[in-house]
Design an enzyme around this catalytic site. Structure first.
Site, PDB file in Angstrom:
ATOM      1  N   ARG A  60       0.803  -1.227   0.000  1.00 40.66           N
ATOM      2  CA  ARG A  60       0.000   0.000   0.000  1.00 40.66           C
ATOM      3  C   ARG A  60       0.835   1.277   0.000  1.00 40.66           C
ATOM      4  O   ARG A  60       0.538   2.215  -0.730  1.00 40.66           O
ATOM      5  CB  ARG A  60      -0.917   0.046   1.230  1.00 40.66           C
ATOM      6  CG  ARG A  60      -2.228  -0.631   1.052  1.00 40.66           C
ATOM      7  CD  ARG A  60      -2.710  -1.160   2.385  1.00 40.66           C
ATOM      8  NE  ARG A  60      -1.847  -2.246   2.768  1.00 40.66           N
ATOM      9  CZ  ARG A  60      -2.080  -3.518   2.439  1.00 40.66           C
ATOM     10  NH1 ARG A  60      -3.173  -3.842   1.817  1.00 40.66           N
ATOM     11  NH2 ARG A  60      -1.225  -4.468   2.751  1.00 40.66           N
ATOM     12  N   ARG A 110      11.843   3.719   2.698  1.00 37.10           N
ATOM     13  CA  ARG A 110      11.467   2.684   3.680  1.00 37.10           C
ATOM     14  C   ARG A 110      12.701   1.827   3.909  1.00 37.10           C
ATOM     15  O   ARG A 110      13.302   1.307   2.964  1.00 37.10           O
ATOM     16  CB  ARG A 110      10.312   1.834   3.176  1.00 37.10           C
ATOM     17  CG  ARG A 110      10.071   0.631   4.091  1.00 37.10           C
ATOM     18  CD  ARG A 110       8.799  -0.102   3.792  1.00 37.10           C
ATOM     19  NE  ARG A 110       7.640   0.639   4.268  1.00 37.10           N
ATOM     20  CZ  ARG A 110       6.418   0.123   4.348  1.00 37.10           C
ATOM     21  NH1 ARG A 110       6.197  -1.132   3.986  1.00 37.10           N
ATOM     22  NH2 ARG A 110       5.411   0.839   4.780  1.00 37.10           N
ATOM     23  N   HIS A 138       6.252   5.645  11.373  1.00 40.76           N
ATOM     24  CA  HIS A 138       5.648   5.521  10.035  1.00 40.76           C
ATOM     25  C   HIS A 138       4.680   6.697   9.885  1.00 40.76           C
ATOM     26  O   HIS A 138       3.462   6.532   9.881  1.00 40.76           O
ATOM     27  CB  HIS A 138       4.927   4.181   9.940  1.00 40.76           C
ATOM     28  CG  HIS A 138       4.527   3.766   8.556  1.00 40.76           C
ATOM     29  ND1 HIS A 138       4.545   4.623   7.465  1.00 40.76           N
ATOM     30  CD2 HIS A 138       4.080   2.567   8.085  1.00 40.76           C
ATOM     31  CE1 HIS A 138       4.129   3.967   6.393  1.00 40.76           C
ATOM     32  NE2 HIS A 138       3.840   2.732   6.743  1.00 40.76           N
TER      33      HIS A 138
END
Ligand code: NCD
Length: 315
Positions: A60, A110, A138
């Protein structure tokens, strides 16, 4: 399309590493801009390139950034796994960041190491957006979590929010908890197996901030009073060994039958992916909101790029 009034000039050129890097006002600017950009398609990012550097798996987060960049007419570069890149030859994060600073107008990173995003932001010459650094933070997930909470509850304050699952290794709960503690009157209920509790440093900063919180080892204890139930999966890949996982697997499983006495306004959120912590029969209840929550990732990430890249600002 947002007008000048909702733009936050203060965000132009900034990085987002921890949700605490943004003030409440700045968070609200992102959320307001996201509402304006829901169905927006344009070419505001034409001629600009966003680097997506994903050293860890993603479905996602990565694809909603890709979609956001496409909706704004920009181009993309980067990688979705360190495999096949010079990282395999031993290139350091520092050197990789130097290169992508030269190729792109912003870097979305990431990485499995806690603190890597801060390190990257300090050494990059373009904004760095933390798309998850180890078990730490996050923040873009938090922005879309807040977007879903505000959209369903009409506010971000005076809520009872139960955070359930892996609170030790789950970076989404760390960031969300930080964000909710910026708003008055929120009550945080932490539900986890004893070995996966919230980190003690985070609990002591909540204590210092005067936030009301409590810890529980049973889901039923918090269901009736919750406005929001934020369920997370056990972060198996972050555990030092498989025995730690075996002890806690399947610790909590929310089923439709457990939702008989909940508030009618309860909404169940989950950053996804779900493994087995929410039974499929919950999907058909009026409380399930996790798929709509995830869909909000596109406008929220469009808004973030819009603001950090200064789209629409007068020169
Ligand atoms: C989360 C993550 O990567 O931390 N996923 C996501 O970005 N939506 C949660 C998880 O992997 O469990």
């Amino acid at each position: 399309m947002p007008d000048q009034a909702v733009l936050a000039p203060g965000l132009r050129g900034r990085s987002l590493v921890s949700i605490r890097d943004f003030s409440r006002l700045e968070i609200e600017e992102v959320l307001a801009t996201a509402s304006h950009l829901e169905g927006h398609r344009g070419d505001e990012l034409a001629g600009r390139q966003i680097a997506l550097l994903f050293y860890e798996n993603s479905t996602r987060t990565r694809n909603s950034f890709v979609t956001a960049v496409h909706h704004l007419g920009g181009s993309l570069c980067g990688f979705d796994s360190a495999e096949g890149t010079s990282v395999q030859k031993g290139e350091t994060l520092y050197d990789t960041i130097q290169m992508f600073s030269a190729y792109s107008d912003a870097i979305v990173l990431r990485h499995p190491r806690d603190g890597s995003a801060r390190w990257a932001a300090d050494s990059a010459s373009v904004p760095v957006i933390n798309a998850g650094d180890g078990k730490n933070q996050h923040p873009t997930q938090t922005l879309l979590d807040l977007y879903a909470i505000r959209g369903t509850q009409g506010r971000l304050d005076n809520l009872t929010v139960a955070l359930v699952g892996d609170l030790k290794y789950g970076r989404t709960v760390h960031s969300l908890s930080d964000a909710l503690s910026m708003y008055p009157g929120n009550k945080l209920r932490y539900v986890s197996p004893p070995s996966l509790r919230m980190p003690s440093e985070q609990l002591s900063s909540l204590r210092q901030a005067g936030v009301e919180w409590s810890e529980h080892d049973c889901l039923e204890a918090v269901l009736d009073e919750a406005d929001v139930l934020y369920v997370t999966r056990i972060q198996r890949e972050r555990m030092p060994d498989e025995t730690e996982y075996e002890k806690v697997r399947g610790a909590f499983r929310l089923t439709a039958g457990m939702l008989r006495k909940v508030r009618s306004s309860l909404r169940i959120l989950h950053p996804l992916p779900r493994v087995d912590e929410i039974a499929p029969d919950v999907d058909h209840t009026p409380y399930a909101f996790y798929f709509q929550q995830a869909a909000g990732g596109v406008p929220v990430r469009k808004a973030l790029l819009w603001l950090l890249l200064g789209i629409g600002e007068r020169a």
